[in-house]
Design a protein around this motif. Structure first.
Motif, PDB file in Angstrom:
ATOM      1  N   GLY A 134       0.841  -1.188   0.000  1.00 23.84           N
ATOM      2  CA  GLY A 134       0.000   0.000   0.000  1.00 23.84           C
ATOM      3  C   GLY A 134       0.874   1.235   0.000  1.00 23.84           C
ATOM      4  N   SER A 151      -0.757   6.743   3.908  1.00 18.38           N
ATOM      5  CA  SER A 151      -1.930   7.573   3.625  1.00 18.38           C
ATOM      6  C   SER A 151      -2.058   8.768   4.568  1.00 18.38           C
ATOM      7  N   GLN A 204      -0.177   6.162   9.186  1.00 21.35           N
ATOM      8  CA  GLN A 204      -1.382   5.510   8.662  1.00 21.35           C
ATOM      9  C   GLN A 204      -1.104   4.958   7.272  1.00 21.35           C
ATOM     10  N   THR A 205      -1.585   3.755   7.018  1.00 21.97           N
ATOM     11  CA  THR A 205      -1.364   3.114   5.719  1.00 21.97           C
ATOM     12  C   THR A 205      -2.621   2.408   5.250  1.00 21.97           C
ATOM     13  N   ASP A 206      -2.730   2.263   3.930  1.00 22.94           N
ATOM     14  CA  ASP A 206      -3.850   1.495   3.390  1.00 22.94           C
ATOM     15  C   ASP A 206      -3.431   0.071   3.043  1.00 22.94           C
ATOM     16  N   ALA A 247      -3.086  -3.723   3.586  1.00 24.21           N
ATOM     17  CA  ALA A 247      -3.992  -4.586   4.340  1.00 24.21           C
ATOM     18  C   ALA A 247      -3.327  -5.069   5.629  1.00 24.21           C
ATOM     19  N   ASN A 254       3.620  -2.432  12.765  1.00 19.40           N
ATOM     20  CA  ASN A 254       2.161  -2.484  12.650  1.00 19.40           C
ATOM     21  C   ASN A 254       1.549  -2.770  14.002  1.00 19.40           C
ATOM     22  N   ILE A 265      -5.610  -1.376  13.853  1.00 22.73           N
ATOM     23  CA  ILE A 265      -6.454  -1.153  12.680  1.00 22.73           C
ATOM     24  C   ILE A 265      -7.671  -0.355  13.113  1.00 22.73           C
ATOM     25  N   ASN A 295      -9.528  -5.673   8.031  1.00 23.28           N
ATOM     26  CA  ASN A 295      -8.986  -4.524   7.316  1.00 23.28           C
ATOM     27  C   ASN A 295     -10.084  -3.760   6.577  1.00 23.28           C
ATOM     28  N   GLY A 316      -8.909  -0.753   5.186  1.00 21.31           N
ATOM     29  CA  GLY A 316      -8.054   0.201   4.485  1.00 21.31           C
ATOM     30  C   GLY A 316      -7.422   1.241   5.374  1.00 21.31           C
ATOM     31  N   LEU A 317      -7.548   1.089   6.702  1.00 20.09           N
ATOM     32  CA  LEU A 317      -6.949   2.044   7.635  1.00 20.09           C
ATOM     33  C   LEU A 317      -6.175   1.273   8.703  1.00 20.09           C
TER      34      LEU A 317
END
Length: 528
Positions: free
Chosen positions: A344, A347, A368-370, A372, A393, A396, A409, A411-412
């Motif tokens: 990803g 984000s 923050q990442t999209d 999964a 990580n 979520i 997941n 997406g956040l």
């Protein structure tokens, strides 16, 4: 009909000719009734025998051709008996009377001269095209290949010959069509044969020769690709299985040094802090027992130790160099599926995240990442495109309105920045515990305005603490920290926790409607 004549021309150019017979041979020019030999140059032309009338053209009955074609004109400078007379050789006898036949000049009176002129005009009316020249080998040249030769006795200003419709043009058209048809058939047969041959060859090749195998290096991937980074990182990523009182949980972690230390999340191993078993599953399928070296709930980080020292550690990168939009790779064991790779982008940055509660509450200034991220990814690395760890990580997002710790997941996902993880890991390995900076104030969680308000209680500012030394008063509203705007209490906490003890920072506060900048030095939490 007579196909040949033995009556020579009595007045040839060289005197009286001797009787001779013209040999019969194939000429390549097919007459409607017979094949005649074409006279050799210099040989007296034979005189045609009697036969059927020749073809005529037009209402006048004049045959195609002219006296210029046959060389029979008295003005041509050559005797008509010595020129090549095509009609006499190949043409059948023409009618002497009837429609379309010119009237004889002596029809009304008798005259030898009139007879001669009438005969000459009659021959001129039915004269055919000039016979083509012979090739050097003696064989006639095909009429379709070369133009008709001009009779050398023909005047230069004479009109060109008109092709004979029945003998010249029609055979050439038929011959042209025949040649075109043969060429088309040859082309089609060649094409069909080539395709069939290729199909047969392919079938034989497939049936007798094995398909080629991939060559050396066919699975190699260029440096910087996801596949190359994953192949390098996967041996350093582990799956952590925690068993406590008959229950179990799964998370992820990664090797940080060659002494067997593994960095993961505190919430992955906290259940086994007092009792329970921790098993580390390596990428090659080996399992190793591990123990907790140290953990910190505030940062949601923990360090484990196993006896294996032959594993390659991952390199920690600089999270302060990350920007929104950077490509990232998450590695871990989501839902128990070890060695899983997802990709990803970054984000968002500096996202305040506070997972957990009570004594296990965490304050993360998260990336923050999209990519999964699911339960089981916790503690695994978030890599940049150079293969360095830029985050751990940790959490979520959950759809608003839902409860419980389960989820997936959407997406956040959120990761602890590597700069924070490095400082905390070093402290945990060295002392078993981590320190984190504080400013020494109590915040009002009920404040609904913009910023973080200090309680109005007299003990809201710790005496002798960093805030007290900087001049912070009860009731002040903190709206800025090191140039960053503060809108909520959690934003202020995670911004402070992202710094190190001893850092010099500046607070912007609002007091009685006036903004004030207050410099201070961060100190360690005395309770830690």
């Amino acid at each position: 009909m007579s196909d040949e004549s033995t009556t020579p021309d009595p007045q040839g150019p060289d005197g009286p000719a001797q009787p001779q017979s013209a040999p019969r041979e194939e000429t390549g020019i097919i007459d409607l009734t017979a094949t005649q030999a074409i006279p050799e140059p210099g040989v007296p032309d034979p005189v045609a025998g009697h036969g059927a009338p020749g073809p005529v053209s037009g209402a006048s009955g004049r045959a195609v051709g002219s006296s210029a074609d046959s060389g029979s004109s008295p003005d041509s400078g050559s005797s008509p008996d010595t020129a090549v007379d095509w009609f006499d050789v190949f043409g059948p006898e023409h009618p002497t009377e009837g429609p379309g036949v010119p009237a004889r000049a002596d029809a009304t009176w008798g005259s030898d001269r009139a007879d001669a002129l009438a005969d000459e005009a009659h021959r001129a009316a039915y004269a055919p095209p000039t016979v083509p020249a012979m090739t050097s080998t003696g064989a006639p040249t095909p009429m379709s290949a070369v133009p008709l030769e001009e009779d050398p006795a023909t005047p230069s200003n004479a009109a060109p010959p008109t092709p004979h419709p029945a003998v010249g043009a029609a055979p050439r058209r038929r011959r042209g069509l025949l040649i075109a048809l043969i060429a088309a058939m040859c082309l089609a047969s060649g094409l069909i044969g080539g395709v069939a041959g290729q199909l047969i060859d392919d079938r034989m090749t497939l049936g007798s020769t094995p398909l080629p195998e991939p060559g050396p290096g066919s699975t190699a991937r260029p440096a910087g690709s996801v596949a190359n980074i994953a192949a390098t990182a996967l041996p350093s990523v582990v799956t952590i299985q925690v068993s406590v009182d008959g229950g179990s949980d799964t998370g992820s972690g990664f090797v940080v040094d060659t002494r067997g230390h593994i960095l993961t999340n505190n919430h992955v191993v906290s259940a086994a802090a007092d009792s329970g078993d921790i098993t580390v599953l390596l990428s090659n399928g080996d399992t190793e027992k591990a123990r907790i070296v140290g953990r910190d709930a505030s940062y949601d980080l923990a360090v484990l130790k196993m006896d294996r020292t032959d594993l390659k550690p991952l390199q920690l990168g600089a999270s302060d160099q990350v920007v929104v939009g950077d490509q990232v790779i998450a590695v871990g064991a989501p839902l128990g599926l070890e060695q899983t790779v997802t990709t990803g982008i970054v984000s968002a940055l500096n996202r305040p995240v506070s997972p957990g509660g009570g004594n296990e509450a965490s304050y993360i200034n998260a990336i923050q990442t999209d990519a999964a991220i699911n339960p089981g990814n916790s503690g695994g690395p978030l890599l940049d495109m150079s293969g360095k760890v830029i985050g751990v990580n940790s959490a979520i997002a959950r759809v608003p309105g839902t409860t419980g710790s389960t989820g997936g997941n959407i997406g956040l996902g959120f990761a602890i920045p590597s700069d924070q993880a490095r400082r905390t890991a070093d402290q945990l390995i060295a002392t078993g515990k981590a320190t984190h900076p504080v400013i020494g104030v109590k915040l009002d969680r009920t404040f609904s305005g913009d910023g973080a308000q200090v309680l109005s209680d007299s003990d809201a500012v710790t005496a002798g603490g960093p805030a007290d030394k900087a001049g912070v008063k009860p009731g002040d509203v903190i709206i800025g920290f090191e140039g960053r705007r503060i809108r909520t209490p959690d934003q202020l906490i995670v911004a402070i926790r992202a710094r190190a003890v001893g850092d010099k920072v500046t607070l912007k506060v609002v007091r009685n409607g006036r903004e004030i900048d207050l410099p201070m030095t961060l100190e360690a939490d005395p309770g830690k």
